[in-house]
Design a protein around this motif. Structure first.
Motif, PDB file in Angstrom:
ATOM      1  N   GLU A   1       0.746  -1.279   0.003  1.00 23.67           N
ATOM      2  CA  GLU A   1       0.312  -0.369  -0.348  1.00 23.67           C
ATOM      3  C   GLU A   1       0.744   1.437  -0.148  1.00 23.67           C
ATOM      4  N   VAL A   2       1.668   0.836   0.682  1.00 21.57           N
ATOM      5  CA  VAL A   2       2.729   2.165   1.028  1.00 21.57           C
ATOM      6  C   VAL A   2       3.244   2.521  -0.988  1.00 21.57           C
ATOM      7  N   VAL A   3       3.808   1.574  -1.214  1.00 28.15           N
ATOM      8  CA  VAL A   3       4.406   1.321  -2.353  1.00 28.15           C
ATOM      9  C   VAL A   3       3.643   2.349  -3.858  1.00 28.15           C
ATOM     10  N   TRP A   4       2.425   1.317  -4.260  1.00 26.09           N
ATOM     11  CA  TRP A   4       1.723   1.532  -5.229  1.00 26.09           C
ATOM     12  C   TRP A   4      -0.221   1.994  -4.603  1.00 26.09           C
ATOM     13  N   GLY A   5       0.012   2.577  -3.102  1.00 26.72           N
ATOM     14  CA  GLY A   5      -1.236   3.046  -3.183  1.00 26.72           C
ATOM     15  C   GLY A   5      -2.218   2.022  -4.076  1.00 26.72           C
ATOM     16  N   GLU A   6      -3.532   2.667  -4.345  1.00 26.77           N
ATOM     17  CA  GLU A   6      -5.093   1.771  -5.080  1.00 26.77           C
ATOM     18  C   GLU A   6      -4.254   1.219  -6.584  1.00 26.77           C
ATOM     19  N   ASP A   7      -2.764   1.841  -6.659  1.00 23.55           N
ATOM     20  CA  ASP A   7      -2.433   1.705  -8.469  1.00 23.55           C
ATOM     21  C   ASP A   7      -1.819   0.178  -8.151  1.00 23.55           C
TER      22      ASP A   7
END
Length: 955
Positions: free
Chosen positions: A54-60
């Motif tokens: 989640e930190v690195v890519w978020g929703e993408d």
């Protein structure tokens, strides 16, 4: 490093992002920055994979988040050193000393136990605050770090700053502030200036206003203190619609009265912990004293199972529990609300300050999701805040809510959430309050913020039966155990379906339970039988609310999954089904997983609950034209055929093709080993054959059955299903008058009949195969027909007849002029002769067969010949040579997943090993033999257990 030492790594995130390795600054690209920052903020503690993703890519999210994260970690290690990032269960840990990571150093300094003397504490706080060089995570592209961790760290900074100022104010009273007595006036002026700057920068932070009033009064500037209070009053009224808190109002009254304002000033921090108090963070809320909300709805009348989920919820009760938020997610009807309320009522006494409940209506058939501002208004009023004191704006209401619940032991249940954005504003801040969220969506945005996820699946058969019995009465359930089993099975373990079925039973007290079980027939009637006038208690309506919330692409994928054959599918198959770019299919699948309409039950493989799949098929029939549905089946059938043929070629490179097999051309082939792919897709492939047959795709039926037979025929558990598709393929061959396909199907139907012990049926099929092959005049087909018949005759003990059939196979094999057919013929003749007692002829024939082949082109045929040689040498009494031959056979049978041949050969090998006193090896062979029998469901297990026990005792 050349000397083998670990590189010295420093990480700074409290300001512009910076990394050094052995003193040299290192520039990291965007995602590596986010990854390292996410590890650093964990302060040397393990960071879960889900949080880092989640930190690195978020929703993408990438297609395979876990695999992509592994690649990113590997790249980071290449820069900072392998030892700097440790792999731990479920995640990773930054293995860098806390003194080399600014955020870890800050946490250690501000959380250290306070000293009795103020000077060391003040120096520690100054050191902590000096680590800040600007806004945290500056230069790091991570939404989670900036929106979640940044504000949290900044609040910790402000709390530390307030505590340092409090120590300075106390020191001024004794002239003990650094700088001595002569600098007392200058220090106080500097402190007043600092507090004016802080109140300008943070106009809603009442703790700094209280400290400013204290400092001004201390230097005799009473009028300025009153002016400051008036400015605060106007600011709060304009921005929040409220006045200053009670503590500040008391301080203001003391200034007006000329008494010591510091005696009534709000304490900004707990001197024991450094944590901000309620007065410092929110002030007076206008709440009514003694008001305790009890908002939980009635709990479930009957509850069964969910031991793991309840245990996970119980962890919230620990005093040191972190986090204090749990998300229960799962498909509609799986019992999320029931589980949450059952637990909430069970532990309500542990929350003396009350229980709050809100139905957020995230997936409600009759209304839109409830905004957070509307929920928090209701919560504030339930907590006793006077309506006139509830702020006008949503942000102000949320701020007041967090202030009111701070320090309280409250239980908050947020039911039926649509997404993380709806829930996040309603989460209390740090403190003893516990929050339970339920949702059909996975709410990864919350789990990335340290909420714990508990996924609810279906009930086990025993749990479903218990729930049904609790609903209809133990007596009625005990009287019809078979009907109970059928009802639970046809409800597919879905709690809502079981409850509805129980209601049907109770509505007809004179009817037996079996009547309800009969009504729950497969097909569309099952959803009808589980219907109800109440949309929230109707299985079809519950699924419909999730379906209506989908995007157009997600809804289309859902419908097409309803026509896909088989119990599950891979992401590549979904791409073929959707007939678009793979990334579109991945995105649609991810959406369906998020709302629990589809589950990713293993990496890259997706499945629906039985009732959801039935609903998807219903939606497909209603919303998609027949031509569209048929085109989807053709596409996915073509894909499975293309991949099956390619995997078959890779697994059996020497296999002889057939004229009736149609290759559809290039398809996107998954990156899997052939054996693994066939194992994963075995039940799907059989279902695809049936679907293709129903749609009249005759060429695809014949080609698919040919492609899958060589691999799946070695799995005893698939024998009945394989028989059905072979019969279907033979019927197609007869229908289209393809004699070559017919003889091929008939030959392998005979083999399956032999494996099933149906000798008469097998012999009829064998003779039919020889007759068809003779009509065709194809010597290769005729050779294989005689070879198969000879093998069955050996099995039936008709050894002389077997020798005659094997001799016919050798005649036809030599006529082909190809070593492959000749070797097979020599081997079957050697096998038949060995069983007939003619070992003198059998041995050289088997050795000739082995010499004609090599492992590169014919490894499986050589495995069969090695097996024959093992049998011959055993009969000749050369046991060591027989053992060596069986070992060669076992290695190849295992490599090519030829399970039935493996079991037979390994059982003979185990017996021989014991016979020559090699008991340790015999024990290992018997153990593997037992494992294979248990996995395949074969008979003879007691005898094998006895042999294993004997070998174990002798080893």
């Amino acid at each position: 490093m050349d000397d083998g030492q670990r590189p010295a790594v420093t990480v700074a995130v409290l300001g512009p992002f910076a990394v050094t390795v052995d003193g040299a600054e290192v520039h990291l690209p965007g995602r590596l920055r986010a990854l390292l920052a996410g590890l650093a903020v964990g302060a040397s503690a393990p960071v879960p994979v889900e949080r880092l993703v989640e930190v690195v890519w978020g929703e993408d999210l990438p297609v395979s988040p876990q695999r992509s994260l592994q690649v990113l970690v590997s790249r980071l290690r290449s820069v900072v050193g392998d030892d700097a990032v440790e792999t731990v269960p479920g995640g990773y840990r930054l293995a860098v000393p806390a003194g080399q990571v600014d955020v870890a150093s800050f946490a250690a300094l501000v959380t250290a136990p306070p000293d009795d003397a103020p000077r060391p504490e003040r120096r520690r706080l100054l050191a902590a605050l000096a680590l800040w060089r600007g806004a945290p995570f500056d230069g790091v592209g991570s939404v989670v770090l900036h929106t979640v961790d940044g504000p949290r760290l900044d609040e910790q900074r402000l709390t530390a700053l307030a505590r340092r100022i409090e120590l300075d104010l106390a020191a001024l009273d004794h002239g003990a502030l650094d700088g001595g007595h002569d600098g007392h006036g200058q220090a106080n002026d500097a402190l007043v200036a600092e507090l004016r700057e802080l109140t300008d920068r943070y106009p809603l932070q009442e703790r700094f206003w209280g400290q400013l009033l204290t400092a001004l009064v201390a230097v005799g500037r009473r009028d300025e203190a009153l002016d400051a209070y008036a400015r605060l009053d106007r600011t709060l009224a304009d921005d929040l619609g409220i006045g200053p808190g009670e503590a500040l109002r008391r301080q203001h009254r003391a200034i007006l009265a000329g008494t010591d304002a510091r005696a009534v000033a709000p304490s900004t921090t707990d001197p024991a912990t450094g944590a901000a108090t309620a007065a410092a963070t929110g002030g007076d809320s206008g709440e009514q004293p003694g008001w305790v909300p009890r908002q939980l709805p009635l709990g479930p009348l009957a509850f069964s199972g969910r031991a793991d989920a309840l245990a996970a919820l119980d962890t919230l009760l620990a005093d040191d529990a972190a986090p204090r938020v749990v998300v229960l997610d799962g498909a509609g009807g799986v019992g999320k609300t029931t589980t949450a309320l059952h637990w909430a009522h069970r532990v309500a006494a542990r929350f003396p300050d009350g229980q709050l409940y809100a139905n957020l209506r995230g997936f409600d058939p009759a209304s839109a999701p409830v905004p957070a501002g509307q929920v928090v208004r209701a919560f504030l009023e339930a907590l006793g805040v006077a309506k006139g004191r509830v702020p006008a704006t949503q942000d102000a209401r949320l701020a007041l809510y967090r202030s009111v619940v701070a320090g309280r032991r409250l239980l908050v249940v947020l039911d039926n959430a649509r997404d993380a954005d709806q829930v996040a504003p309603l989460l209390p801040g740090a403190g003893p309050a516990v929050t339970v969220v339920t949702s059909r969506a996975t709410l990864s945005g919350l789990t990335a913020r340290d909420a714990r996820r508990v996924a609810l699946g279906t009930l086990t058969p025993a749990e479903g039966a218990d729930l049904l019995a609790l609903r209809v009465g133990a007596g009625r359930a005990a009287a019809e155990p078979e009907a109970v089993r059928r009802i639970v099975e046809r409800c597919a373990g879905l709690p809502l379906a079981v409850v509805i079925a129980a209601a049907r039973v109770l509505a007809r007290p004179a009817f037996p339970l079996s009547a309800v079980a009969d009504a729950l027939a497969d097909g569309g009637a099952r959803l009808d039988a589980l219907g109800d006038d109440d949309a929230m208690a109707d299985v079809r309506s519950v699924f419909a609310t999730s379906y209506r919330a989908l995007t157009p692409d997600g809804a289309r994928m859902f419908r097409l999954l309803g026509v896909h054959p088989g119990p599950d599918l891979s992401r590549e198959a979904a791409g073929a089904l959707l007939d678009g770019a793979q990334e579109h299919a991945d995105s649609a699948l991810a959406e369906l997983v998020r709302v629990s309409l589809v589950a990713e039950h293993s990496p890259g493989r997706y499945a629906m609950h039985d009732l959801v799949a039935e609903y998807a098929g219903e939606r497909a029939r209603q919303d998609e034209p027949r031509a569209v549905r048929e085109a989807a089946v053709r596409r996915v059938t073509t894909w499975y055929l293309g991949v099956a043929l390619e995997m078959d070629r890779r697994r059996w490179p020497a296999r002889v093709g057939q004229e009736f097999v149609r290759d559809p051309g290039p398809v996107r082939v998954p990156e899997q080993e052939p054996t693994a792919w066939f194992r994963a897709e075995r039940t799907v492939l059989l279902a695809v054959v049936e679907a293709a047959r129903a749609q009249g795709l005759t060429g695809e039926v014949l080609s698919l059955v040919w492609a899958l037979y060589s691999t799946l025929s070695h799995r005893a558990e698939l024998r009945d299903a394989l028989w059905a598709v072979l019969v279907a393929a033979r019927d197609v061959a007869v229908e289209v008058r393809d004699r070559r396909a017919e003889v091929w199907c008939t030959r392998y139907l005979a083999a399956l009949a032999a494996d099933a012990g149906r000798a008469a049926e097998c012999e009829e099929l064998r003779r039919r195969t020889i007759g068809l092959a003779t009509e065709l005049g194809d010597v290769k087909v005729l050779q294989m027909a005689h070879q198969g018949y000879a093998g069955d005759l050996v099995r039936w003990g008709r050894h002389a007849d077997a020798v005659r059939q094997a001799e016919q196979a050798l005649v036809q094999g030599r006529r082909t002029g190809e070593p492959y057919y000749t070797a097979h013929s020599l081997n079957i003749l050697a096998w038949a002769l060995a069983h007939d007692g003619d070992l003198g002829r059998a041995l050289p024939l088997a050795e000739q067969a082995l010499a004609l082949l090599n492992d590169d082109d014919n490894p499986t045929t050589r495995a069969v010949v090695w097996d024959t040689l093992g049998l011959v040498h055993t009969a000749l009494g050369d046991l060591e040579r027989a053992i060596a031959c069986y070992q060669e056979a076992v290695v190849r049978f295992r490599e090519f997943d030829m399970r039935q041949d493996l079991v037979a050969a390994e059982r003979r090998l185990a017996g021989l090993l014991g016979g020559v006193g090699r008991w340790a090896e015999a024990r290992a062979a018997w153990q593997d033999c037992l494992d294979q029998h248990l996995e395949l469901g074969l008979g003879g297990v007691p005898a094998i257990r006895a042999e294993l026990a004997r070998a174990t005792a002798m080893a």
